[in-house]
Scaffold this motif. Structure first.
Motif, PDB file in Angstrom:
ATOM      1  N   LEU A 310       0.869  -1.172   0.000  1.00  0.00           N
ATOM      2  CA  LEU A 310       0.000   0.000   0.000  1.00  0.00           C
ATOM      3  C   LEU A 310       0.902   1.217   0.000  1.00  0.00           C
ATOM      4  O   LEU A 310       1.708   1.410   0.915  1.00  0.00           O
ATOM      5  N   MET A 311       0.787   2.046  -1.037  1.00  0.00           N
ATOM      6  CA  MET A 311       1.657   3.205  -1.227  1.00  0.00           C
ATOM      7  C   MET A 311       0.825   4.488  -1.150  1.00  0.00           C
ATOM      8  O   MET A 311      -0.321   4.535  -1.599  1.00  0.00           O
ATOM      9  N   PHE A 312       1.423   5.535  -0.598  1.00  0.00           N
ATOM     10  CA  PHE A 312       0.846   6.874  -0.626  1.00  0.00           C
ATOM     11  C   PHE A 312       1.756   7.767  -1.465  1.00  0.00           C
ATOM     12  O   PHE A 312       2.984   7.767  -1.259  1.00  0.00           O
ATOM     13  N   ALA A 313       1.168   8.519  -2.389  1.00  0.00           N
ATOM     14  CA  ALA A 313       1.937   9.427  -3.231  1.00  0.00           C
ATOM     15  C   ALA A 313       1.534  10.868  -2.959  1.00  0.00           C
ATOM     16  O   ALA A 313       0.343  11.174  -2.813  1.00  0.00           O
ATOM     17  N   ASP A 314       2.522  11.756  -2.906  1.00  0.00           N
ATOM     18  CA  ASP A 314       2.289  13.198  -2.862  1.00  0.00           C
ATOM     19  C   ASP A 314       1.945  13.645  -4.275  1.00  0.00           C
ATOM     20  O   ASP A 314       2.753  13.496  -5.191  1.00  0.00           O
TER      21      ASP A 314
END
Length: 737
Positions: A310-314
């Motif tokens: 699970l990745m979060f991107a700006d």
């Protein structure tokens, strides 16, 4: 019995295939696609016409006046037949959606606007206007608009046209193109083949919550092999050069971008991490915005499907961070269980790390706050969180794998799990945005689908469709005489319990033995044995029991909703433990005094068709008659995402592939085998059957076939389905009775 005298049953008051597929539906008037408006004032749904159940109109139930009314008559807007584009035909086949008219619709967040596609164009319905002026057509082009979405602020509508993303302003009708290089092998905002068919992702773009940005996937199909696929129709044929990623071959290249709608600039997300810096052969099965519209979550899946991040991107810089990682020695099952809380910097996530799917609460940095559920049972679906009450709502099979119920659990992890739905059977829910009301869609083996509106604690507000099985119900006269199912368990060789369903012949005679039809699926991600109303499959089971057959179904190891220990035995070799388990089922049947052990047949579709052939080839002394529909015969012909999930890459498991194909075992065939296939199947390609036809002919093995021109994997259509099931019925009547 032959097809020529099938009509005799129509006049004798017995159920027939013709009646099963005729209107009105034997299931009764169950509404579809039931949704609560964001303001909780209305329940909307799609409903078939009385004389044409598959042509759907848009209806509402108004909570204020407690009245149901049609909002949009699809025939008024599109009197004739809809001319579907090839892309839309493919999308609907992936969705197993075969209705006509208004097949989908979407609520605006204001609770006053409804959006729906029809005939390749886009319409909006304004609930604040008079009925005559409420419907507005937004597009009117020769092109076919697909994947239609309403912006969260309710002001714009987006869609895909000619492999690019467009949007149109509802008030002015002004249209704007958002991407410009969609052509040939480049597709913007569209889901690639394996995403649609295997990942349950039918879209490739997502509005930000503030309606100012749009995340989208750019797919480059150029690395994917071109496969020639023939679609053979009744009077002609078409040759499609399709980019089809057969197992072991190249997948698409995929990029995730965020488009700023004001500037028109796209910021590309860096999907690589330190661990995967050189890795481009990946999947992106899920994308979802965080509520602040500044961060975008996406799920990064390795090609072998043993790692999920699970990745979060700006969205301003495109930089990504890994929030959490799931690992498996076999494979990881995808879900849509990710819910970002509104007032807390946290999210709910589901994981099978314990062997069973359960819910976990994390902060936005990926730190575990609470494990919310645990035990030897499976969470099926996460619905959402009521933060005011601190409750998380979900579906699960906590009491028995045969049923599914709605539950709540405290978000702080300190309280007991509460069962909300009480009636024995299978429940699915659709919640209002504020989580205070839900629509309960329920059925059981004794009750066709019912739809009710309930408070979050389960209290009944009103029935939307009670669908009582009384004298006025279209199935009443048949149900009174129909065989009733019996459920039980059989122990697999590793000690795990396998559930079965059994229909006895309707009018059994003492001392008489009866033939058996084993109706099988047997593959992963499916559960056939449940306490639910099975619609047309159930009707056919009832009909065959009435004609003197025992009808038996068993969920073997490898099938769904029992946890990973139950699924994993099929890893790297298909068609082995599944067949062994079905033989265990037959061993149980042979202990029953009314079963004729010499007359055991099997019927299955898709993976069930594969199971039928494998069982006939591997266990010819057990299974004497088989009907296989749309079977996989050669796993090298199937796609990357599905096949490699269970068998691995062909280069690392050549032996497993060879032993999972049907061809090494065809010399074992002794009984009567019928193979049925749609000649335009773009899922399990018709080549699977033609390759087996040739092999059986070369081996001088007699068999029967029935092929359907123009039909895809589901072989759908009232006349076609009637012929299919009359063919299946005839075959068992002729060879097994």
């Amino acid at each position: 019995m032959t097809m020529a005298n099938a009509a005799d049953h129509e006049t004798s008051g017995k159920l027939t295939v013709e009646r099963i597929y005729a209107d009105p539906s034997l299931t009764g008037p169950a509404p579809r696609s039931v949704k609560l408006s964001p303001d909780g004032k209305r329940v909307t749904f799609l409903k078939g016409k009385e004389d044409e159940q598959e042509r759907l109109d848009l209806w509402e139930y108004n909570l204020a006046d407690k009245q149901s009314r049609m909002l949009v008559d699809s025939a008024d807007l599109m009197p004739g037949e809809e001319n579907l584009s090839s892309e839309e035909k493919a999308r609907r086949e992936r969705m197993r959606l075969f209705a006509k008219g208004i097949i989908s619709y979407y609520w605006g967040d204001d609770g006053e606007t409804l959006l729906f596609p029809l005939g390749g164009d886009i319409f909006v319905y304004d609930l604040t206007k008079d009925a005559e002026e409420a419907t507005k057509q937004l597009t009117k082009t020769d092109a076919y608009e697909t994947d239609v979405k309403l912006s969260p602020d309710g002001k714009s509508v987006s869609f895909i046209r000619d492999q690019d993303i467009f949007m149109v302003d509802i008030e002015s009708g002004k249209e704007r193109q958002l991407t410009f290089d969609g052509e040939g092998t480049i597709k913007n905002g569209m889901a690639e083949f394996v995403a649609q068919e295997e990942m349950g992702r039918l879209t490739g773009y997502w509005w930000s919550p503030n309606s100012k940005k749009m995340a989208y996937l750019k797919v480059d199909e150029s690395p994917v092999n071109i496969e020639k696929r023939y679609e053979i129709n009744a009077e002609d044929f078409e040759v499609f050069e399709q980019r089809y990623p057969s197992t072991g071959t190249n997948n698409v290249l995929i990029k995730l971008g965020v488009l700023d709608l004001e500037s028109g600039k796209t910021t590309w997300v860096d999907t690589k991490t330190q661990e995967t810096a050189e890795e481009t052969d990946i999947y992106i099965p899920r994308v979802k915005w965080l509520r602040d519209s500044r961060r975008l979550s996406y799920q990064w899946e390795s090609r072998d499907q043993q790692t999920l991040k699970l990745m979060f991107a700006d969205v301003e810089t495109g930089k990504s961070n890994v929030i959490l990682t799931e690992k498996s020695d076999t494979w990881i099952n995808l879900t849509k269980d990710l819910y970002f809380l509104k007032r807390h910097n946290a999210f709910v996530w589901s994981s099978e790390r314990s062997g069973y799917r359960h819910l976990y609460l994390y902060d936005l940095k990926g730190n575990l706050i609470n494990q919310l559920t645990s035990g030897d049972w499976v969470v099926d679906k996460l619905y959402g969180v009521d933060e005011d009450k601190g409750l998380v709502y979900f579906d699960a099979n906590k009491e028995t794998p045969l049923e599914q119920h709605l539950y709540s659990v405290p978000m702080n992890g300190l309280g007991e799990i509460k069962k909300i739905t009480q009636q024995a059977g299978v429940h699915t829910a659709s919640f209002a945005k504020n989580m205070e009301l839900f629509v309960d869609y329920f059925s059981s083996v004794k009750q066709p689908p019912q739809v009710s509106l309930r408070k979050a604690d389960g209290t009944l507000v009103t029935w939307l469709e009670k669908n009582e099985l009384d004298e006025d119900h279209p199935y009443f006269e048949f149900y009174q005489k129909a065989a009733k199912p019996e459920f039980g368990t059989i122990e697999a060789e590793d000690g795990q319990a396998m559930y079965y369903r059994l229909y006895k012949p309707t009018n059994m005679e003492k001392g008489k033995q009866y033939p058996v039809i084993v109706d099988v699926y047997g593959g992963p991600h499916a559960q056939r044995v449940t306490n639910t109303w099975g619609a047309r499959n159930t009707y056919w089971h009832h009909m065959m029991a009435d004609r003197g057959f025992v009808v038996f179904s068993l969920d073997n190891r490898g099938s769904w909703n029992r946890g990973k220990k139950f699924e994993d035995p099929i890893y790297r070799k298909l068609g082995e433990v599944e067949v062994k388990d079905q033989v265990k089922g037959v061993e149980f049947l042979k202990t029953l005094p009314f079963v004729d052990a010499e007359r055991i047949g099997m019927f299955g579709w898709s993976y069930g068709g594969y199971m039928t052939i494998m069982s006939m080839f591997k266990e010819p002394d057990v299974f004497k008659v088989g009907v296989s529909v749309a079977p996989v015969t050669d796993w090298y012909l199937y796609d990357t995402h599905y096949t490699e999930r269970y068998l691995g890459h062909p280069k690392t498991n050549e032996e497993g592939y060879e032993q999972s194909n049907v061809f090494p075992y065809l010399e074992g065939l002794k009984g009567d085998l019928m193979i049925i296939h749609g000649m335009a199947d773009d899922n399990v390609l018709f080549t699977n059957s033609t390759k087996l036809f040739k092999a059986l002919q070369d081996a001088n093995k007699p068999f029967d076939m029935m092929n359907y021109p123009g039909s895809k994997h589901s072989i759908w259509g009232q006349k076609t389905r009637t012929h299919v099931f009359n063919t299946i019925t005839d075959y068992f009547e002729k060879h097994l009775k």
